[in-house]
Motif scaffolding. Structure first.
Motif, mmCIF file in Angstrom:
data_model
loop_
_atom_site.group_PDB
_atom_site.id
_atom_site.type_symbol
_atom_site.label_atom_id
_atom_site.label_comp_id
_atom_site.label_asym_id
_atom_site.label_seq_id
_atom_site.Cartn_x
_atom_site.Cartn_y
_atom_site.Cartn_z
ATOM 1 N N TYR A 236 126.994 72.615 -25.545
ATOM 2 C CA TYR A 236 127.440 73.970 -25.893
ATOM 3 C C TYR A 236 127.812 74.078 -27.377
ATOM 4 O O TYR A 236 127.427 75.022 -28.065
ATOM 5 C CB TYR A 236 128.639 74.353 -25.015
ATOM 6 C CG TYR A 236 129.364 75.584 -25.494
ATOM 7 C CD1 TYR A 236 128.766 76.844 -25.427
ATOM 8 C CD2 TYR A 236 130.648 75.495 -26.041
ATOM 9 C CE1 TYR A 236 129.423 77.975 -25.887
ATOM 10 C CE2 TYR A 236 131.313 76.621 -26.503
ATOM 11 C CZ TYR A 236 130.698 77.861 -26.426
ATOM 12 O OH TYR A 236 131.339 78.977 -26.896
ATOM 13 N N GLU B 296 128.358 68.256 -21.534
ATOM 14 C CA GLU B 296 128.164 69.710 -21.498
ATOM 15 C C GLU B 296 128.839 70.385 -22.695
ATOM 16 O O GLU B 296 128.325 71.334 -23.258
ATOM 17 C CB GLU B 296 128.694 70.278 -20.176
ATOM 18 C CG GLU B 296 127.800 69.918 -19.000
ATOM 19 C CD GLU B 296 128.470 70.162 -17.645
ATOM 20 O OE1 GLU B 296 127.751 70.488 -16.693
ATOM 21 O OE2 GLU B 296 129.713 70.001 -17.542
ATOM 22 N N TRP B 297 130.003 69.864 -23.086
ATOM 23 C CA TRP B 297 130.662 70.394 -24.284
ATOM 24 C C TRP B 297 129.789 70.171 -25.523
ATOM 25 O O TRP B 297 129.642 71.063 -26.361
ATOM 26 C CB TRP B 297 132.012 69.717 -24.519
ATOM 27 C CG TRP B 297 133.161 70.450 -23.902
ATOM 28 C CD1 TRP B 297 134.026 69.966 -22.985
ATOM 29 C CD2 TRP B 297 133.588 71.792 -24.178
ATOM 30 N NE1 TRP B 297 134.954 70.927 -22.649
ATOM 31 C CE2 TRP B 297 134.707 72.062 -23.368
ATOM 32 C CE3 TRP B 297 133.116 72.814 -25.013
ATOM 33 C CZ2 TRP B 297 135.369 73.293 -23.381
ATOM 34 C CZ3 TRP B 297 133.774 74.041 -25.033
ATOM 35 C CH2 TRP B 297 134.893 74.261 -24.217
ATOM 36 N N PRO C 175 135.848 76.307 -18.810
ATOM 37 C CA PRO C 175 135.893 75.256 -19.846
ATOM 38 C C PRO C 175 136.537 73.960 -19.355
ATOM 39 O O PRO C 175 136.145 72.873 -19.760
ATOM 40 C CB PRO C 175 136.731 75.901 -20.957
ATOM 41 C CG PRO C 175 136.634 77.353 -20.730
ATOM 42 C CD PRO C 175 136.475 77.548 -19.255
ATOM 43 N N PRO D 131 131.178 78.763 -21.932
ATOM 44 C CA PRO D 131 131.395 78.217 -20.582
ATOM 45 C C PRO D 131 132.424 79.048 -19.806
ATOM 46 O O PRO D 131 133.472 79.395 -20.349
ATOM 47 C CB PRO D 131 131.936 76.815 -20.844
ATOM 48 C CG PRO D 131 131.555 76.488 -22.232
ATOM 49 C CD PRO D 131 131.443 77.771 -22.970
ATOM 50 N N LEU E 293 134.179 71.334 -17.711
ATOM 51 C CA LEU E 293 133.020 70.804 -18.434
ATOM 52 C C LEU E 293 133.132 69.305 -18.721
ATOM 53 O O LEU E 293 134.200 68.813 -19.070
ATOM 54 C CB LEU E 293 132.878 71.551 -19.777
ATOM 55 C CG LEU E 293 131.677 72.482 -19.927
ATOM 56 C CD1 LEU E 293 131.545 73.414 -18.755
ATOM 57 C CD2 LEU E 293 131.768 73.248 -21.230
ATOM 58 N N SER E 294 132.002 68.608 -18.592
ATOM 59 C CA SER E 294 131.966 67.202 -18.998
ATOM 60 C C SER E 294 131.785 67.136 -20.511
ATOM 61 O O SER E 294 131.457 68.133 -21.157
ATOM 62 C CB SER E 294 130.803 66.497 -18.303
ATOM 63 O OG SER E 294 129.587 66.987 -18.836
#
Lengths: 417, 91
Positions: free
Chosen positions: B42, B38-39, B31, B28, B34-35
């Motif tokens: 990833y 999303e983490w 970073p 990302p 990020l929600s």
């Protein structure tokens, strides 16, 4: 029960030269529609169907299996059963399964050959000693039987182990769970299949799922090699192939599928009456009722669906086995195989709803799913029937990878993952 | 077990290498923005494809360099190998 197995049915069938036994389950064609369909006819899938019918009165259901039942990882594991996991959530999950194992043959009227011969885990270095002692304490706090053994006690419990302190990885101690043991892997699948079939579950073999039909955020049915099957609830219990099914439904799972190998030797007279596992040297061994040594190894580190595995993995395992059990040095190995295991980042399973309504996943058991078969089926059936997890599998939801509330059994679970 | 053609060292046995998982997962850029979802995507979610998969490998017991590989996970056949940063070749 129309077809109850007993000493009387054995005598009766012996009189007709065992030619009149009835088949244990039917071979139906799929109906147009079911209340629920389980994808995957291994032990976990068949157990799920069995408990859906038995405890939740869902009898208009089917199990679809792309090959034959019990032909996947159910037929490819080393049959070890134990519940000595570190964390509370895992202890609850695996001991629930172990308690069902203890009465399973009677419940199914099918001998699953459950044998509580004990499972011993060895420590080979100081960190192992600390980890195993910690786990023993955690187990006992959770009401799971566990004892820590000194090197001498290990030797006494299993005399063929080489406890010399001069070897590369000397035995410094170990743990023992006496309630743990083994069961006959095929019998588990067959027993559940027979029980489910008797309650009206359709077990459809040679029926591969090709697609999952969605209507917005809910499921409508399955495309299979035997045609379209309409259903509002799909429970996927596809082990190493879970991601394949997930990709069909358009969702992603935190899984990697890798080959895990095992091998068996030629049959010999009884020599080892327990199960011995060693995390540090990646080797575990028990002896089947036929007399074969059943030896398990580690996984390859790359994604593969080949059901083979690398030669050096087996070589490493056999090196360790020979050092720990010099008496096996002239044994010949008969068969070797690989099973595809779906490994979660935290080495704990997923028994969960998904973002799609009516789609449930039971996966991520990694290298140790066999032991959980009855508990997994029971809890997954509860999750599907109620659209809510049971309290024992609530921690094993898919959302833990978002919230960060992982159940980290990597290395803590007493065995190599 | 198979033979891998390291782009720096040539053909070597697979056991010299370490698999590094799915390739082309971009770190990302922001970073902190990020929600949690999303983490999770990833860090944890993987395609885990049965068939043609793009993955990273490291020649751990050789030159220790990373590279990319296109491999059929249903039969372990290697389709292409290309260096880090290169565009995947069409296969």
């Amino acid at each position: 029960m129309g077809n109850k197995y007993s000493v009387f049915s054995l005598i009766k069938n012996a009189l007709s030269y065992h030619e009149n036994w009835q088949r244990a389950w039917k071979d139906p064609a799929p109906k147009k529609e079911y209340d629920a369909v389980i994808v995957g006819g291994g032990g976990h899938g068949l157990a799920t169907a069995y408990y859906l019918a038995k405890k939740h009165n869902m009898k208009n259901i089917a199990v679809v299996e792309k090959g034959w039942i019990g032909g996947g990882n159910t037929g490819r594991n080393t049959t070890i059963i134990r519940s000595n996991y570190l964390w509370d959530a895992s202890a609850g999950l695996y001991d629930h399964a172990l308690k069902i194992w203890e009465g399973l043959s009677q419940e199914l009227n099918y001998n699953v050959m459950f044998s509580q011969r004990g499972v011993m885990n060895l420590a080979h270095n100081l960190q192992d000693v600390r980890d195993l002692k910690r786990r023993t304490h955690a187990n006992r706090l959770n009401g799971i039987d566990a004892v820590y053994l000194s090197t001498e006690e290990v030797k006494k419990f299993c005399p063929i182990i080489n406890t010399s302190q001069d070897i590369r990885y000397p035995v410094l101690g170990g743990t023992l769970q006496r309630r743990a043991g083994t069961a006959r892997h095929d019998a588990v699948a067959w027993g559940y299949a027979r029980g489910a079939d008797e309650m009206g579950v359709d077990i459809i073999q040679n029926c591969e799922v090709k697609g999952i039909k969605r209507n917005g955020d809910s499921v409508e049915g399955l495309e299979t090699t035997k045609g379209f099957i309409k259903t509002k609830k799909i429970g996927v219990v596809a082990a190493g192939h879970s991601s394949v099914i997930a990709n069909m439904a358009g969702i992603r799972l935190p899984l990697e599928s890798k080959p895990l190998q095992a091998l068996v030797s030629e049959p010999v007279k009884p020599i080892i009456d327990t199960v011995v596992m060693s995390n540090a040297v990646h080797a575990y061994v028990s002896q089947s009722d036929k007399g074969e040594l059943v030896i398990g190894a580690g996984t390859d580190d790359y994604v593969s669906y080949t059901q083979k595995g690398s030669h050096q993995i087996v070589e490493g395992t056999l090196n360790a086995i020979l050092e720990l059990y010099p008496i096996f040095s002239r044994m010949r190995m008969l068969r070797q195989w690989g099973g595809i295991v779906d490994i979660c980042p935290d080495a704990s399973p997923i028994l969960s709803k998904t973002s799609i309504k009516g789609l449930y996943f039971n996966c991520g058991w990694g290298t140790g799913g066999f032991k959980a078969t009855p508990g997994s089926g029971d809890l997954f059936a509860h999750t599907i029937a109620n659209d809510e997890p049971h309290k024992l599998n609530a921690a094993f939801n898919l959302n833990r990878f978002v919230s960060g509330d992982l159940v980290d059994e990597h290395g803590a679970a007493a065995v190599a993952h | 077990m198979f033979v891998i053609n390291c782009p720096y060292c040539g053909e070597r046995d697979q056991q010299e290498f370490k698999a590094g998982g799915e390739a082309h997962i971009e770190r990302p850029k922001q970073p902190t923005e990020l929600s949690d979802d999303e983490w999770a995507e990833y860090l944890f979610m993987r395609k885990n494809i049965k068939g043609i998969q793009y993955e990273r490998w490291n020649h751990a017991h050789g030159c220790r360099k990373w590279f990319n590989m296109i491999r059929d996970t249903s039969n372990d056949e290697i389709k292409a190998i290309y260096k880090m940063g290169e565009k995947p070749p069409s296969i």
